[in-house]
Design a protein around this motif. Structure first.
Motif, short mmCIF file in Angstrom:
data_model
loop_
_atom_site.label_atom_id
_atom_site.label_comp_id
_atom_site.label_asym_id
_atom_site.label_seq_id
_atom_site.Cartn_x
_atom_site.Cartn_y
_atom_site.Cartn_z
N ILE A 181 1.19 -1.39 0.05
CA ILE A 181 0.05 0.08 0.33
C ILE A 181 0.69 1.40 0.01
O ILE A 181 0.21 2.15 -0.52
N GLY A 182 1.80 1.49 0.33
CA GLY A 182 2.61 2.23 0.91
C GLY A 182 3.61 2.61 -0.52
O GLY A 182 3.45 3.92 -0.77
N LEU A 183 4.18 1.43 -1.22
CA LEU A 183 4.74 1.59 -2.44
C LEU A 183 4.01 2.42 -3.55
O LEU A 183 4.04 3.07 -3.86
N HIS A 184 2.61 1.91 -3.61
CA HIS A 184 1.35 2.76 -4.22
C HIS A 184 1.09 3.73 -3.87
O HIS A 184 1.15 4.40 -5.58
N HIS A 185 1.52 4.38 -3.28
CA HIS A 185 0.99 5.30 -3.05
C HIS A 185 2.57 6.66 -2.94
O HIS A 185 2.32 7.73 -3.02
N ARG A 186 3.64 5.50 -2.96
CA ARG A 186 5.19 6.51 -2.95
C ARG A 186 4.31 6.97 -1.57
O ARG A 186 5.10 8.46 -0.94
N HIS A 187 4.12 6.65 0.16
CA HIS A 187 4.05 7.15 1.05
C HIS A 187 5.14 6.19 1.99
O HIS A 187 5.13 5.36 1.54
N ARG A 188 6.09 7.43 2.94
CA ARG A 188 6.31 6.81 3.93
C ARG A 188 6.46 6.85 4.81
O ARG A 188 5.45 8.10 5.46
N TYR A 189 5.93 5.69 5.56
CA TYR A 189 5.71 5.71 6.93
C TYR A 189 6.93 6.40 8.13
O TYR A 189 8.25 6.60 8.19
N LEU A 202 -4.56 5.34 4.47
CA LEU A 202 -4.27 5.35 3.25
C LEU A 202 -5.12 4.93 1.74
O LEU A 202 -6.06 3.69 2.09
N PRO A 203 -5.44 5.08 1.18
CA PRO A 203 -6.83 4.49 0.17
C PRO A 203 -6.44 3.38 -0.69
O PRO A 203 -4.92 3.83 -0.92
N HIS A 204 -7.26 2.83 -1.39
CA HIS A 204 -7.42 2.01 -2.52
C HIS A 204 -6.25 0.95 -2.11
O HIS A 204 -5.73 0.29 -2.16
N ARG A 205 -6.99 0.66 -0.86
CA ARG A 205 -6.19 -0.64 -0.04
C ARG A 205 -6.95 -2.18 -0.37
O ARG A 205 -7.85 -2.33 -0.72
N PRO A 206 -5.91 -3.19 -0.62
CA PRO A 206 -6.66 -4.19 -1.12
C PRO A 206 -7.42 -5.16 -0.06
O PRO A 206 -7.37 -5.22 0.24
N ASP A 207 -8.75 -6.15 -0.83
CA ASP A 207 -9.35 -5.77 -0.15
C ASP A 207 -9.33 -7.31 1.05
O ASP A 207 -8.34 -8.27 0.47
#
Length: 256
Positions: A181-189, A202-207
């Motif tokens: 999920i972080g890679l998909h959004h280029r989000h750094r925790y 974050l949005p667009h999380r896998p079901d």
């Protein structure tokens, strides 16, 4: 009261230690030092009373080897100093791998203690340079190298055990699902402790991710059938999520 291990320390005390370490680094490495900075919770200003110290020492490019780490406890506090040549650090910053959402935060923001030639802005530019294809490749590597293996291990357990491995697998599904999920959004925790909770925002999380994540955060890992059902649901969700976002899991039978 005597306490073994980390002791309560103020932020000012911790920063004073950082400056002492920086001074010693300049004594040891002399003119080779290009920049020194603090990363982690201290650089973000979120360090707690028992937090450790994490620092970079960047050396000028030369023919001399420079890729080492000092990690020690001085009694009431602990420190880690990564000594890297500038070209090595720039290369690492520009690389995307599966744990990028957790490991690459230090390349984007540091608390500079010494940087007369503005190296840290260059480091941030390098960290911002990876392309969409670089992230796509990293996602594929996590899907195949981690998640596909995890679901195989889970199905082996369903076939013949041991069930004692299931709690670890559930945590792995949650951790690496959060990385995807972080890679998909280029989000750094922000920190390792917040990887799964922040992924849930974050949005667009896998079901199926939410159920596994909440099960792990609550420590509800005793019932084998619940774990296996939740992880299978997440795997199915990942397959659909991957197809929706054009992330490949399968390739031709032999790809070389």
């Amino acid at each position: 009261m005597h306490m073994n291990g980390p002791e309560n320390m103020t932020r000012d005390e911790r920063l004073r230690i950082c400056r002492d370490i920086a001074s010693r680094l300049r004594e040891v490495y002399g003119e080779r030092v290009l920049a020194i900075g603090v990363y982690g919770s201290v650089s973000r200003g979120t360090d707690g009373p028992f937090s450790d110290i994490e620092m970079f020492c960047v050396l000028r490019e030369s023919g001399e080897a420079a890729d080492c780490s000092y990690e020690w406890s001085a009694g009431p506090w602990k420190a880690e100093v990564n000594v890297r040549r500038a070209d090595i650090m720039l290369g690492e910053a520009a690389t995307v791998e599966g744990s990028w959402p957790l490991t690459h935060g230090p390349y984007f923001s540091q608390l500079s203690l010494y940087d007369p030639q503005a190296f840290f802005p260059r480091l941030k530019e390098a960290a911002e340079s990876p392309t969409a294809e670089d992230f796509k490749r990293a996602i594929h590597e996590v899907l195949v190298g981690e998640m596909y293996e995890f679901i195989g291990k889970l199905r082996n357990i369903r076939h013949g055990g041991p069930h004692t491995y299931l709690p670890y697998l559930a945590m792995a599904f949650a951790q690496y699902g959060a990385m995807l999920i972080g890679l998909h959004h280029r989000h750094r925790y922000s920190t390792g402790a917040m990887v799964v909770p922040e992924a849930l925002t974050l949005p667009h999380r896998p079901d199926g991710f939410d159920a596994v994540a909440r099960m792990v955060m609550a420590g509800e890992l005793a019932d084998a059938s619940t774990i296996m059902s939740a992880c299978e649901h997440l795997w199915d969700g990942l397959v659909r999520w991957s197809a929706e976002h054009d992330y490949a899991i399968h390739t031709r039978r032999i790809p070389f």
